[in-house]
Scaffold this active site. Structure first.
Site, PDB file in Angstrom:
ATOM      1  N   GLU A   1      12.099 -15.018 -25.040  1.00  0.00           N
ATOM      2  CA  GLU A   1      12.871 -16.207 -24.647  1.00  0.00           C
ATOM      3  C   GLU A   1      13.778 -15.905 -23.474  1.00  0.00           C
ATOM      4  O   GLU A   1      14.442 -14.867 -23.448  1.00  0.00           O
ATOM      5  CB  GLU A   1      13.710 -16.662 -25.848  1.00  0.00           C
ATOM      6  CG  GLU A   1      13.885 -18.157 -25.935  1.00  0.00           C
ATOM      7  CD  GLU A   1      12.570 -18.886 -26.127  1.00  0.00           C
ATOM      8  OE1 GLU A   1      12.068 -19.452 -25.146  1.00  0.00           O
ATOM      9  OE2 GLU A   1      12.038 -18.896 -27.256  1.00  0.00           O
TER      10      GLU A   1
ATOM     11  N   SER B   1      -0.239 -45.810 -24.784  1.00  0.00           N
ATOM     12  CA  SER B   1       0.002 -44.750 -25.769  1.00  0.00           C
ATOM     13  C   SER B   1       0.351 -45.372 -27.109  1.00  0.00           C
ATOM     14  O   SER B   1       1.165 -46.290 -27.173  1.00  0.00           O
ATOM     15  CB  SER B   1       1.172 -43.872 -25.293  1.00  0.00           C
ATOM     16  OG  SER B   1       1.663 -43.113 -26.384  1.00  0.00           O
TER      17      SER B   1
ATOM     18  N   SER C   1       5.264 -31.583 -26.232  1.00  0.00           N
ATOM     19  CA  SER C   1       4.371 -32.750 -26.186  1.00  0.00           C
ATOM     20  C   SER C   1       4.022 -33.082 -24.747  1.00  0.00           C
ATOM     21  O   SER C   1       2.948 -33.627 -24.470  1.00  0.00           O
ATOM     22  CB  SER C   1       5.025 -33.960 -26.854  1.00  0.00           C
ATOM     23  OG  SER C   1       6.122 -34.432 -26.093  1.00  0.00           O
ATOM     24  N   SER C   2       4.912 -32.719 -23.812  1.00  0.00           N
ATOM     25  CA  SER C   2       4.633 -33.052 -22.402  1.00  0.00           C
ATOM     26  C   SER C   2       3.428 -32.256 -21.895  1.00  0.00           C
ATOM     27  O   SER C   2       2.524 -32.824 -21.282  1.00  0.00           O
ATOM     28  CB  SER C   2       5.865 -32.813 -21.527  1.00  0.00           C
ATOM     29  OG  SER C   2       6.325 -31.486 -21.615  1.00  0.00           O
TER      30      SER C   2
ATOM     31  N   ASP D   1       3.808 -23.311 -21.167  1.00  0.00           N
ATOM     32  CA  ASP D   1       3.366 -24.379 -22.061  1.00  0.00           C
ATOM     33  C   ASP D   1       1.941 -24.832 -21.751  1.00  0.00           C
ATOM     34  O   ASP D   1       1.122 -25.012 -22.651  1.00  0.00           O
ATOM     35  CB  ASP D   1       4.305 -25.588 -21.954  1.00  0.00           C
ATOM     36  CG  ASP D   1       5.738 -25.244 -22.318  1.00  0.00           C
ATOM     37  OD1 ASP D   1       5.970 -24.112 -22.781  1.00  0.00           O
ATOM     38  OD2 ASP D   1       6.615 -26.104 -22.134  1.00  0.00           O
TER      39      ASP D   1
HETATM   40  P1  ADP Z   1       8.688 -31.864 -25.286  1.00  0.00           P
HETATM   41  O1  ADP Z   1       7.695 -31.471 -24.248  1.00  0.00           O
HETATM   42  O2  ADP Z   1       9.444 -30.702 -25.834  1.00  0.00           O
HETATM   43  O3  ADP Z   1       8.109 -32.697 -26.379  1.00  0.00           O
HETATM   44  P2  ADP Z   1       9.728 -33.288 -23.043  1.00  0.00           P
HETATM   45  O4  ADP Z   1      10.984 -34.043 -22.799  1.00  0.00           O
HETATM   46  O5  ADP Z   1       9.351 -32.223 -22.100  1.00  0.00           O
HETATM   47  O6  ADP Z   1       9.774 -32.764 -24.544  1.00  0.00           O
HETATM   48  O7  ADP Z   1       8.509 -34.310 -23.034  1.00  0.00           O
HETATM   49  C1  ADP Z   1       8.542 -35.443 -23.859  1.00  0.00           C
HETATM   50  C2  ADP Z   1       8.147 -36.667 -23.021  1.00  0.00           C
HETATM   51  O8  ADP Z   1       6.736 -36.619 -22.726  1.00  0.00           O
HETATM   52  C3  ADP Z   1       8.322 -37.963 -23.787  1.00  0.00           C
HETATM   53  O9  ADP Z   1       9.658 -38.433 -23.691  1.00  0.00           O
HETATM   54  C4  ADP Z   1       7.337 -38.864 -23.056  1.00  0.00           C
HETATM   55  O10 ADP Z   1       7.880 -39.312 -21.832  1.00  0.00           O
HETATM   56  C5  ADP Z   1       6.182 -37.926 -22.749  1.00  0.00           C
HETATM   57  N1  ADP Z   1       5.159 -37.959 -23.810  1.00  0.00           N
HETATM   58  C6  ADP Z   1       4.709 -36.906 -24.522  1.00  0.00           C
HETATM   59  N2  ADP Z   1       3.758 -37.299 -25.414  1.00  0.00           N
HETATM   60  C7  ADP Z   1       3.620 -38.634 -25.257  1.00  0.00           C
HETATM   61  C8  ADP Z   1       2.811 -39.637 -25.895  1.00  0.00           C
HETATM   62  N3  ADP Z   1       1.962 -39.339 -26.888  1.00  0.00           N
HETATM   63  N4  ADP Z   1       2.937 -40.906 -25.471  1.00  0.00           N
HETATM   64  C9  ADP Z   1       3.782 -41.232 -24.469  1.00  0.00           C
HETATM   65  N5  ADP Z   1       4.582 -40.342 -23.856  1.00  0.00           N
HETATM   66  C10 ADP Z   1       4.507 -39.059 -24.216  1.00  0.00           C
HETATM   67 MG    MG Z   2       8.191 -30.571 -22.359  1.00  0.00          MG
END
Ligand code: ADP
Ligand code: MG
Length: 377
Positions: free
Chosen positions: A31, A65, A121-122, A166
């Site tokens: 980290e 989405s 998730s991004s 990532d």
């Molecule tokens: P993490 O990557 O840790 O989840 P981030 O802030 O980097 O957090 O990314 C999250 C953002 O990615 C959400 O706020 C949204 O804008 C986008 N996102 C991710 N997955 C989805 C999804 N399934 N549908 C719509 N937007 C998404």
């Molecule tokens: Mg992210």
């Protein structure tokens, strides 16, 4: 798979031409050392983002989405432009922009990686879109090229200066393994991390805490690591052993020294963790997770009360090891636990948070899963 196909047809008419999945990730250890040419050791979680896509005969991009109430966003291909607006669709459009998509598309997304919990998730969304585009337009890019494209989308189009970890793990992960990524040359090695047969489980605790960095946390720490490199006259903190670093303590001011100390010791812990995994020595791995947490908490100073409580409570209730993950000041922690301790540890952490008047944490478990895949075409 069928489900998203049917939804796609109901929404856009016609069938998807390709359906892909890409997972979120957890960084086991390593980290705050990606920017010091260090090593990281993430693995893919079982939660994936699924993307269904079909080409159109015009220049329109239509995106929907399931996590955004099925809203359909339409945009003309010719008006793609980096860092405009706040819409979640930027993560998708950025990938189309980087990969120079020259034809309209219909895109439906179902993301089962919890959004904004530090599980990336991004990257899952970017990578699922990237391999769908690669497949449909027969670009034949390799995984490293796709990872760079997805990272560029997040850096340049979304405007988020993330590293390559990532996207690399979301694309290259193998079930039952963690991915050792060398941040200096971006080379990767799969390291066996098969915890299920050992009766072990990885518990992820999303503290739901997000503390503002009162002192410009990230940039300031990064600057300290760069200063240590400069004063010591080395190429990077990668190039000095822990003992040599300690021997040169007097050359650095105390804050710079202690921050650099985290970096050099954390790099060694990643290598030790790889060795522990090769030996199937999970108690050694657990100790390394604990040391990583202490270093992030006491030396690098990026933890917070919620993360410390999650880690301490997990350890008090039998976890082999636990640590905060991600940038710090909130977000998630992980605990390596015996699978049959899962309920007891979760409820102990939930009670401790309740007693401490913290927001209720969210729990996830995951074994190391596979990277992105085309699942239908
Ligand atoms: P993490 O990557 O840790 O989840 P981030 O802030 O980097 O957090 O990314 C999250 C953002 O990615 C959400 O706020 C949204 O804008 C986008 N996102 C991710 N997955 C989805 C999804 N399934 N549908 C719509 N937007 C998404
Ligand atoms: Mg992210």
């Amino acid at each position: 798979m069928d489900d998203i196909g049917k939804r796609f047809t109901n929404l856009f008419g016609g069938n998807p031409e390709v359906i892909t999945t890409a997972p979120g990730r957890v960084n086991l250890i390593g980290e705050h050392i990606d920017y010091s040419d260090g090593f990281v050791l993430p693995f893919a979680i079982k939660n994936v983002t699924t993307v269904a896509m079909a080409r159109r005969n015009d220049n329109m991009i239509r995106i929907s989405s399931l996590q955004k109430a099925g809203e359909v966003v339409s945009i003309d291909l010719t008006s793609l432009a980096p860092q405009v607006g706040e819409s979640w669709t930027r993560y998708v459009l950025g990938v189309l922009w980087v990969l120079k998509v020259d034809r309209g598309l219909d895109i439906l997304i179902d993301g089962r990686v919890p959004l904004g919990a530090g599980l990336s998730s991004s990257a899952a969304l970017e990578c699922a879109v990237a391999i769908a585009v690669d497949h449909l337009f027969e670009k034949n890019l390799d995984q490293a090229q796709l990872a760079l494209a997805a990272q560029k989308a997040e850096n340049d189009y979304v405007g988020m200066p993330c590293g390559i970890m990532d996207q690399s793990v979301s694309l290259m992960a193998k079930a039952g393994s963690a991915l050792l990524l060398d941040c200096r040359d971006l080379s990767t090695t799969n390291i066996p991390f098969d915890i299920a047969p050992q009766g072990l489980e990885l518990l992820i605790i999303d503290t739901q805490a997000h503390h503002k960095l009162v002192d410009g946390g990230y940039a300031e720490r990064r600057a300290s690591c760069e200063l240590a490199v400069k004063v010591l006259g080395i190429t990077s903190l990668r190039d000095i052993s822990v003992s040599d670093y300690v021997a040169r303590k007097s050359e650095l001011d105390p804050t710079t020294y202690i921050r650099g100390f985290h970096a050099v010791t954390e790099m060694q812990r990643v290598l030790d963790a790889v060795q522990a995994l090769k030996e199937n020595n999970f108690s050694k791995l657990g100790k390394l997770l604990n040391e990583s947490h202490k270093s992030l908490r006491d030396d690098y100073n990026v933890s917070c009360p919620e993360l410390n409580l999650a880690v301490d409570t997990a350890l008090e209730h039998g976890a082999l090891g636990a640590r905060m993950v991600g940038g710090g000041f909130g977000g998630s922690a992980i605990a390596l636990i015996k699978a049959d301790h899962l309920d007891a540890i979760q409820s102990a952490i939930a009670s401790a948070f309740d007693a401490g008047h913290f927001k209720a944490p969210r729990f996830f478990t995951s074994l190391p899963g596979d990277g992105a895949q085309v699942i239908a075409s």
